[in-house]
Design an enzyme around this catalytic site. Structure first.
Site, PDB file in Angstrom:
ATOM      1  N   ILE A 273       0.842  -1.195   0.000  1.00 19.72           N
ATOM      2  CA  ILE A 273       0.000   0.000   0.000  1.00 19.72           C
ATOM      3  C   ILE A 273       0.878   1.246   0.000  1.00 19.72           C
ATOM      4  CG2 ILE A 273      -1.806   1.263   1.254  1.00 19.72           C
ATOM      5  CD1 ILE A 273      -2.396  -1.479   2.709  1.00 19.72           C
ATOM      6  N   CYS A 274       0.575   2.184  -0.900  1.00 21.07           N
ATOM      7  CA  CYS A 274       1.276   3.466  -0.940  1.00 21.07           C
ATOM      8  C   CYS A 274       0.379   4.498  -0.254  1.00 21.07           C
ATOM      9  CB  CYS A 274       1.558   3.866  -2.385  1.00 21.07           C
ATOM     10  SG  CYS A 274       2.439   5.430  -2.523  1.00 21.07           S
ATOM     11  N   LEU A 275       0.688   4.791   1.007  1.00 21.58           N
ATOM     12  CA  LEU A 275      -0.114   5.728   1.800  1.00 21.58           C
ATOM     13  C   LEU A 275       0.808   6.423   2.786  1.00 21.58           C
ATOM     14  CD1 LEU A 275      -3.013   6.731   2.480  1.00 21.58           C
ATOM     15  CD2 LEU A 275      -3.170   4.844   4.099  1.00 21.58           C
TER      16      LEU A 275
END
Length: 195
Positions: free
Chosen positions: A88-90
């Protein structure tokens, strides 16, 4: 060392309003509170609506001063989530983490990410390009993946319970394990064997 008292408190907070939020966090085994399984419902009005998404959560030793490590175990078609690994890119799972945040707020942020993709900062460049260049195909693919990987029919669950019972597990425990892991038979078997 992980602050297990805080983790226990966070797990209780999540279970208190599960009916309202739909967000669930449970330990993968009773012996280890640093390995958790999160569940979020797909947001209404998105291609993910109706799906239940599983997220593997690992707490680093410095938690809550370092962010939890999260990745989807349910396959999802989204620009900010790897279609291969579930990464996840967060920002709050990286440099914008604060000890004031909790597992629940992190999962709420992941759920919000499903509603509002950021294709200009992608985790999966192929999905991001599709999102930007052919939005209708993106929506169709995301909806298909949700149908294929994030929805489980009750008939399927009964079949899986039957197979686990045939392996020698009590029906109640088998059904509970399957519900905990969103119907994933392999994860349920892992849970039953470790518990």
């Amino acid at each position: 060392m992980v602050d297990f008292a805080r983790v226990q408190k966070e797990l209780q907070e999540c279970s208190r309003d599960i009916e309202l939020s739909g967000i669930k966090v449970v330990p993968k085994s009773d012996a280890n509170l640093a390995r958790l399984l999160g569940t979020i419902p797909g947001p209404i009005g998105t291609p993910y609506e109706g799906g239940t998404f599983q997220i593997d959560i690992s707490l680093p030793d410095a938690y809550p001063f370092e962010p939890p490590k999260m990745q989807f175990t349910t396959k999802v078609w989204h620009p900010n989530i790897s279609s291969q690994s579930g990464a996840i890119c967060l920002d709050i799972l990286k440099d914008q983490w604060s000890p004031a945040l909790t597992l629940k707020t992190a999962l709420l942020s992941v759920q919000a990410l499903l509603s509002a993709p950021q294709p200009d900062d992608p985790q999966d460049a192929v999905v991001a390009q599709q999102y930007l260049r052919d939005y209708q195909t993106f929506v169709g693919t995301a909806r298909y993946w949700t149908e294929s990987f994030a929805k489980s029919s009750s008939i399927g669950i009964d079949e899986k319970v039957k197979r686990l019972v045939e392996m020698g597990f009590p029906e109640g425990r088998a059904r509970s394990a399957l519900e905990t892991v969103g119907g994933d038979e392999n994860l349920a078997l892992e849970t039953l064997c470790s518990g």
